[in-house]
Design a protein around this motif. Structure first.
Motif, short mmCIF file in Angstrom:
data_model
loop_
_atom_site.label_atom_id
_atom_site.label_comp_id
_atom_site.label_asym_id
_atom_site.label_seq_id
_atom_site.Cartn_x
_atom_site.Cartn_y
_atom_site.Cartn_z
N UNK A 231 43.09 38.98 33.55
CA UNK A 231 42.41 39.42 34.78
C UNK A 231 43.38 40.11 35.74
N UNK A 232 42.98 41.28 36.19
CA UNK A 232 43.77 42.05 37.16
C UNK A 232 42.93 42.16 38.44
N UNK A 233 43.56 41.89 39.58
CA UNK A 233 42.82 41.83 40.84
C UNK A 233 43.19 42.97 41.78
N UNK A 238 39.46 40.97 44.78
CA UNK A 238 38.38 41.20 43.82
C UNK A 238 38.92 41.45 42.43
N UNK A 239 38.05 41.39 41.47
CA UNK A 239 38.46 41.60 40.08
C UNK A 239 38.41 43.08 39.75
N UNK A 272 36.81 53.94 31.51
CA UNK A 272 37.79 54.72 32.28
C UNK A 272 37.87 54.23 33.72
N UNK A 273 36.71 53.89 34.29
CA UNK A 273 36.70 53.40 35.67
C UNK A 273 37.47 52.09 35.77
N UNK A 274 37.24 51.19 34.83
CA UNK A 274 37.95 49.91 34.83
C UNK A 274 39.45 50.12 34.64
N UNK A 282 47.45 46.05 42.77
CA UNK A 282 48.73 45.73 43.44
C UNK A 282 49.84 45.28 42.50
N UNK A 283 49.49 44.71 41.33
CA UNK A 283 50.55 44.28 40.41
C UNK A 283 51.37 45.45 39.89
N UNK A 284 50.83 46.67 40.02
CA UNK A 284 51.53 47.86 39.54
C UNK A 284 51.92 47.72 38.07
#
Length: 330
Positions: A231-233, A238-239, A272-274, A282-284
């Motif tokens: 999971x990336x926020x 938000x997810x 592509x959007x995801x 923010x995790x870059x």
């Protein structure tokens, strides 16, 4: 099938009704018992209203016969003890894993006492499958999910077998706790030593055959993903999405751009959007994208993962390891 002149021949409605319950397949003896004469059956075949799938077995619908119809036709030929098994049973259970290629369309059929062999479009196996490992699904006798996994592991390559295992777990057709017993039940069968280690490589979090194959390529190269469906926020918590494969401690994630449903415009746009949301989270994270064609160059996949690791910003990952594979067998 095109309309016949009114009135229909005696027995035709009964024959077609039976065929409808058998995926459009009808045996000659079934047609005769339904009230059709041998002459009328011959006329329907000559008129190409009915097509011969196998000697004495017909397909009464338009279009190419699907897998279920071809499996049912083979069972009508080989009798009431014939059981669909292996990769064919896996496909009928809708397990992902088998991919088109040589032998993909073969019907794997277990017929006690027949021994191994190959007929036109059929691979015969002489297993005597116990009643407890046989079930009826949509009118077709086939092996239960557990027995299907056991047989498929013996009949296919590692990438296919692990993909099928992943899919069965992901769909809930078997539980992780079932796997040690299924693996051990294959002891003494041809191919069991070769496939024994494959049972420990499965992971029910994989959502596609391509994800499984990509994971195995990375594992073989010494860069196994730390976790799946990571999971990336977004900045507001938000997810942003779940990355298919991830190395969080390296700050690297990878997406498996598969074919099939994901090639449709709507799904492609969603993917592509995801992926874009993940890329700007923010995790870059360094985001890699792979396609099926990349599997032809496994060495390059590993090189890209290592290059992404080396180029990731210091502290880019959160150092969070994923849960271990649910298939750690004892």
């Amino acid at each position: 099938m095109a309309e016949l002149p009114y009135p229909p021949p005696p027995g035709l409605s009964a024959a077609l009704g039976l065929a409808a319950a058998q995926h459009g397949v009808l045996g000659r003896d079934q047609a005769l018992r339904s009230g059709l004469s041998a002459g009328r059956v011959g006329a329907l075949v000559r008129a190409r209203r009915w097509r011969i799938l196998r000697p004495g077995v017909y397909y009464v619908r338009d279009g190419p016969p699907p897998l279920a119809a071809r499996a049912k036709a083979a069972q009508l030929v080989y009798g009431p003890r014939a059981v669909v098994a292996g990769p064919t049973a896996a496909r009928l259970w809708e397990m992902q894993g088998p991919v088109p290629g040589p032998g993909f369309e073969h019907i794997h059929l277990s017929v006690p006492g027949r021994g191994r062999g190959t007929a036109t479009g059929v691979r015969l196996h002489g297993w005597d499958v116990p009643a407890g490992e046989v079930t009826l699904r949509h009118g077709i006798r086939l092996t239960t999910p557990g027995r299907t996994l056991r047989d498929t592991a013996l009949l296919t390559d590692r990438h296919t077998a692990v993909s099928v295992l992943d899919s069965a777990l992901q769909q809930g057709l078997v539980d992780p706790g079932d796997l040690p017993g299924l693996r051990d039940a294959n002891a003494g069968r041809a191919g069991a030593p070769r496939s024994r280690g494959w049972w420990e490589e499965c992971d029910g979090r994989a959502q596609s055959t391509f994800e499984t194959r990509l994971r195995l390529v990375c594992a073989d190269a010494g860069v196994a993903p730390e976790t799946l469906q990571y999971p990336v926020h977004t900045a507001d918590g938000g997810l942003a999405g779940h990355a298919d494969l991830a190395w969080p401690s390296w700050g690297v994630v990878a997406e498996a751009d598969g074919r099939g449903a994901h090639a449709l415009p709507g799904a492609l746009y969603a993917d592509r959007s995801r992926q874009n949301r993940i890329a700007v989270a923010p995790e870059r994270l360094v985001l890699l994208r792979f396609t099926w064609s990349d599997l032809r160059h496994p060495g390059q996949i590993a090189e890209l993962v290592r290059a992404a690791r080396d180029s990731a910003a210091p502290g880019g990952g959160q150092g969070r390891k994923g849960l271990g594979s649910p298939c750690q067998l004892t």
